[in-house]
Write an enzyme that holds these catalytic residues in place. Structure first.
Site, mmCIF file in Angstrom:
data_model
loop_
_atom_site.group_PDB
_atom_site.id
_atom_site.type_symbol
_atom_site.label_atom_id
_atom_site.label_comp_id
_atom_site.label_asym_id
_atom_site.label_seq_id
_atom_site.Cartn_x
_atom_site.Cartn_y
_atom_site.Cartn_z
ATOM 1 N N GLN A 22 0.899 -1.165 0.000
ATOM 2 C CA GLN A 22 0.000 0.000 0.000
ATOM 3 C C GLN A 22 0.927 1.201 0.000
ATOM 4 O OE1 GLN A 22 -3.127 0.838 -0.530
ATOM 5 N NE2 GLN A 22 -2.582 2.955 -0.122
ATOM 6 N N GLY A 72 -9.810 2.418 3.203
ATOM 7 C CA GLY A 72 -11.049 1.771 2.807
ATOM 8 C C GLY A 72 -10.874 1.024 1.496
ATOM 9 N N ASN A 117 -5.909 0.530 -7.226
ATOM 10 C CA ASN A 117 -4.893 -0.067 -8.084
ATOM 11 C C ASN A 117 -5.534 -0.485 -9.413
ATOM 12 O OD1 ASN A 117 -2.887 0.247 -6.094
ATOM 13 N ND2 ASN A 117 -3.784 -1.476 -4.988
ATOM 14 N N HIS A 130 -16.256 4.314 -5.521
ATOM 15 C CA HIS A 130 -15.172 5.287 -5.424
ATOM 16 C C HIS A 130 -13.905 4.765 -6.109
ATOM 17 C CE1 HIS A 130 -12.866 8.545 -3.376
ATOM 18 N NE2 HIS A 130 -11.891 7.651 -3.480
ATOM 19 N N GLU A 131 -13.485 3.578 -5.738
ATOM 20 C CA GLU A 131 -12.225 3.060 -6.319
ATOM 21 C C GLU A 131 -12.375 2.840 -7.820
ATOM 22 O OE1 GLU A 131 -10.078 3.698 -4.363
ATOM 23 O OE2 GLU A 131 -11.180 3.584 -2.469
ATOM 24 N N HIS A 148 -11.965 6.027 -9.789
ATOM 25 C CA HIS A 148 -10.572 6.420 -10.021
ATOM 26 C C HIS A 148 -10.053 5.899 -11.372
ATOM 27 C CE1 HIS A 148 -9.124 8.558 -6.507
ATOM 28 N NE2 HIS A 148 -9.546 7.631 -5.659
ATOM 29 N N GLU A 178 -8.867 13.000 -5.822
ATOM 30 C CA GLU A 178 -9.864 12.600 -4.824
ATOM 31 C C GLU A 178 -11.176 13.391 -4.902
ATOM 32 O OE1 GLU A 178 -9.614 9.891 -3.506
ATOM 33 O OE2 GLU A 178 -7.476 9.415 -3.520
ATOM 34 N N TYR A 201 -11.193 15.743 -0.835
ATOM 35 C CA TYR A 201 -12.319 14.878 -1.194
ATOM 36 C C TYR A 201 -13.624 15.686 -1.287
ATOM 37 C CZ TYR A 201 -9.648 10.618 -0.087
ATOM 38 O OH TYR A 201 -8.740 9.599 -0.079
ATOM 39 N N ARG A 225 -8.120 -0.213 9.591
ATOM 40 C CA ARG A 225 -8.481 0.893 8.700
ATOM 41 C C ARG A 225 -8.451 2.194 9.497
ATOM 42 N NH1 ARG A 225 -14.336 1.292 5.687
ATOM 43 N NH2 ARG A 225 -13.983 3.270 4.613
ATOM 44 N N LYS A 234 -9.348 5.280 9.180
ATOM 45 C CA LYS A 234 -10.531 6.114 9.351
ATOM 46 C C LYS A 234 -11.441 5.576 10.462
ATOM 47 C CE LYS A 234 -14.745 6.531 7.159
ATOM 48 N NZ LYS A 234 -15.629 6.254 6.045
HETATM 49 N N1 BES Z 1 -6.559 6.767 -2.937
HETATM 50 C C1 BES Z 1 -7.312 6.594 -1.758
HETATM 51 C C2 BES Z 1 -6.570 5.842 -0.682
HETATM 52 C C3 BES Z 1 -5.440 6.620 -0.050
HETATM 53 C C4 BES Z 1 -5.685 7.770 0.622
HETATM 54 C C5 BES Z 1 -4.161 6.139 -0.096
HETATM 55 C C6 BES Z 1 -4.635 8.448 1.216
HETATM 56 C C7 BES Z 1 -3.128 6.825 0.478
HETATM 57 C C8 BES Z 1 -3.353 7.999 1.137
HETATM 58 C C9 BES Z 1 -8.618 5.869 -2.018
HETATM 59 O O1 BES Z 1 -9.129 6.039 -3.288
HETATM 60 C C10 BES Z 1 -9.634 6.439 -1.076
HETATM 61 O O2 BES Z 1 -9.930 7.582 -1.205
HETATM 62 N N2 BES Z 1 -10.136 5.619 -0.145
HETATM 63 C C11 BES Z 1 -11.114 6.030 0.822
HETATM 64 C C12 BES Z 1 -12.445 5.421 0.528
HETATM 65 C C13 BES Z 1 -13.415 6.323 -0.106
HETATM 66 C C14 BES Z 1 -14.777 5.713 -0.198
HETATM 67 C C15 BES Z 1 -13.475 7.731 0.391
HETATM 68 C C16 BES Z 1 -10.704 5.539 2.188
HETATM 69 O O3 BES Z 1 -9.738 4.806 2.279
HETATM 70 O O4 BES Z 1 -11.354 5.877 3.144
HETATM 71 ZN ZN ZN Z 2 -9.916 7.970 -3.594
#
Ligand code: BES
Ligand code: ZN
Length: 644
Positions: free
Chosen positions: A175, A304, A308, A331-332, A335, A354, A417, A590, A592
């Site tokens: 990651q 979350g 990739n 979301h993914e 991207h 984002e 975001y 995770r 968050k």
């Molecule tokens: N690209 C991000 C993941 C990320 C964020 C990697 C910061 C490294 C640093 C991914 O697309 C993302 O935004 N994931 C979110 C989920 C989304 C539904 C908002 C997450 O991980 O919470």
């Molecule tokens: Zn994202």
């Protein structure tokens, strides 16, 4: 802390996008398009193709082998290529003999050793790898670097068999976003450089390797796996996972990889992926990556989801049993247009990845699950933005923030975001859906497979929307969105009647006029989250108990609802749920979901004692990024170096 850079790395670092010459990091003027988080001299050399031949040792927890880099020499006078590395051991560097001036045809198959050295490491950026190269007039040259990873590689998490769902075989995953790729591959680790890649990955024969590239669902488990990524991608999107994985198809171009105990539930949860791709193609233009599969990660996965290409990595906490959290997949997947097709040139521009994606996610969710579901999520996300803004200094409330001398992880607050999404929703509302959608499709087509800056976006926006339909939104208004703190007064904010109902129910319940048994009988997950998140700071034990008894919140199968409930539990020191809190913190990595819980626990002496005890048990199971984040909360100031 200062990020040290030597002047000669900066010399003439103007980029293709027409940025002015680079300036020193301590000057107040930011150089748009200059990547302050890479040592690579991209004005002199440009890597266009990467070939990996790597052995993954799950016992010794190392990746070792060779990376071949094909590059163009943009500056014929340049004789040193500078690459990014962090915590890597570099054993040898060789150059293809025929690339060297004066080499004869006979030496075609030979590689010649090249002098190299590693610069002094910077705690954030790592060490520049400087390789001497004699002059050459070849249009494409190649070097090979023999190297291995070390125990502190921040992009790698090595799981013991016991830390996996199947409990029998070890697991490795990468990651890397934003700047972790340099901890497992020496390369130009900047999103402004795009390269195609091929990989040969060698593992024990009882595990499967998958990558952010073409994956063959029918591949035989031999321990030798080949991958091709034919589209040029930025370095942070090179990803690998190795484990006891199985595959289950969910559609002609979609499927899930997961460990056996979760594969069935995962395929069921993600059954709508094809509909999501179809929605994306209808709205934003063709899906250009061939297959789209989902890899369900171990619970320690720190984010979350990670976009990739061709293979999103997704946290298992999204599997709630009722598809209520699949917006992470939307979301993914989104991207695939914003981020992977059109990429931020530097981490200052992360909102182009984002913010666009948050907006695209809502559009896909609306298309597949309807307006009500999407607007509930948008309202929840707006609340997170407001909470985040309250704690951010005004400079960091801008869309494109100054990250010089700072860890680029900081680029990923709620601001890029949600404020990014609000800017696009604003343009959508002002110009009208048809015009805005035409603009969006044109944007993805125009910048496909390019990495761009905020300034390039602004120019394209001006030419293709603001000036094409004058008198609606001015350039200054857009700049205010991008640079001023807070949410602009004329923002078009999401509303949700389904959540307004919840506000009414919460007030009635708090006022004692609503029986908890009658509460939210037909609520969906987002309504429960909103109900719990909107509770006053303090609640009585008896009320918490009544709620829990009526709705089994302590045993919720939904990791987001559980999180909201545990927030109340911590804030009110509601002891009956502390055993569950401990289990939650020990199984989920995770950030968050767990960071806010640790933060709240640390506010009281008994909470902090609990946090320290549980964290000591949980820490070995977390990804290095999560360890860094939680160390800063639970053991601030302690030197955690090497104790991962
Ligand atoms: N690209 C991000 C993941 C990320 C964020 C990697 C910061 C490294 C640093 C991914 O697309 C993302 O935004 N994931 C979110 C989920 C989304 C539904 C908002 C997450 O991980 O919470
Ligand atoms: Zn994202």
């Amino acid at each position: 802390m200062r990020i040290s850079r030597m002047r000669w790395y900066l010399a003439g670092a103007a980029l293709a996008c027409g940025a002015p010459p680079a300036i020193a990091a301590d000057s107040s003027r930011i150089d748009p398009g200059f990547d302050y988080h890479s040592y690579a001299n991209v004005d002199q050399f440009l890597v266009t193709h990467i070939e990996l031949d790597l052995r993954v040792d799950l016992d010794f927890k190392t990746i070792s082998g060779v990376v071949g880099l094909e590059f163009k020499r943009l500056d014929p006078r340049a004789t040193q290529i500078v690459l990014d590395t962090k915590d890597l051991t570099i054993n040898d560097v060789n150059q293809r003999a025929t690339d060297v001036l004066g080499a004869t045809a006979k030496s075609q198959t030979f590689w010649v050793s090249r002098p190299f050295h590693l610069e002094k490491p910077d705690p954030i950026l790592g060490s520049a790898l400087v390789i001497d190269l004699p002059p050459s007039r070849k249009s494409v040259e190649s070097i090979r670097i023999d190297y291995e990873t070390t125990a502190t590689a921040a992009a790698l998490q090595w799981l013991t068999p016991k830390q996996t769902a199947g409990r029998h075989k070890a697991f490795l995953y990468t990651q890397a976003e934003p700047i972790g790729t340099r901890t497992w591959i020496p390369l130009q680790d900047t999103p402004q450089v795009r390269a195609t890649y091929k990989a040969e990955i060698h593992t024990p024969s009882n595990v499967l390797a998958v990558m952010s590239a073409g994956n063959d669902p029918k591949v035989k488990r031999t321990g030798d796996y080949s991958f091709v990524m034919p589209q040029p991608i930025p370095s942070y999107l090179i990803a690998l996972a190795v484990g006891n994985l199985e595959f289950k198809e969910t559609g002609p171009r979609t499927g899930v990889y997961a460990e056996k105990p979760v594969i069935k539930a995962a395929a069921k949860e993600f059954a709508d992926t094809e509909s999501m791709i179809a929605a994306g193609e209808k709205l934003f233009g063709p899906y250009r990556w061939g297959r789209y599969d989902i890899l369900v990660m171990p619970p320690s996965f720190p984010v979350g989801g990670m976009e990739n290409p061709r293979l999103s990595f997704v946290t298992p906490t999204v599997i709630a049993g009722d598809k209520s959290l699949v917006s992470v997949v939307a979301h993914e997947l989104a991207h695939s247009w914003s981020g992977n097709l059109v990429t931020n040139a530097t981490w200052r521009d992360a909102w182009l990845n984002e913010g666009f994606t948050a907006y695209l996610e809502s559009r896909i969710m609306t298309q597949v699950y309807g307006e009500q579901r999407a607007s509930m999520q948008a309202v929840l996300d707006l609340r997170s933005l407001r909470d985040a803004l309250a704690g951010l200094n005004p400079k960091d409330q801008a869309l494109a923030i100054d990250l010089r001398d700072r860890d680029p992880e900081l680029a990923f607050s709620e601001v890029p975001y949600e404020k990014g999404r609000l800017l696009l929703s604003y343009l959508d509302a002002k110009f009208g859906r048809d015009r805005f959608d035409t603009f969006l499709r044109g944007y993805f087509e125009h910048f496909a497979f390019k990495s761009i800056t905020t300034e390039q976006f602004n120019q394209y926006l001006e030419e293709n929307l603001l000036e094409r339909f004058p008198g609606i939104v001015t350039h200054e208004q857009v700049l205010a969105w991008e640079n001023a703190p807070g949410i602009p007064a004329d923002a078009v904010l999401p509303v949700s009647s389904a959540l307004s109902q919840v506000d009414d129910a919460r007030s009635a319940w708090l006022g004692g006029t609503l029986d908890p048994k009658k509460l939210g009988l037909d609520w969906v997950a987002q309504q429960w989250q909103y109900f719990l998140d909107g509770m006053p700071a303090e609640l009585k034990d008896v009320d918490l108990r009544r709620l829990d008894q009526a709705y089994g919140l302590t045993r919720s199968a939904n990791a987001e609802i559980e999180h909201s409930w545990l927030e109340l539990v911590v804030r009110n020191n509601y002891q009956p749920s502390f055993a569950r809190l401990e289990e939650y913190l020990k199984t989920i990595g995770r950030r968050k979901l767990i960071t806010p819980l640790y933060l709240d626990l640390m506010k009281t002496p008994s909470g902090s004692e609990f946090a320290k005890r549980v964290y000591a048990l949980a820490r070995p199971g977390y990804h290095p990024d999560t360890v860094a984040a939680i160390d800063a909360i639970v053991t601030p100031g302690a030197d955690a170096e090497g104790s991962q």
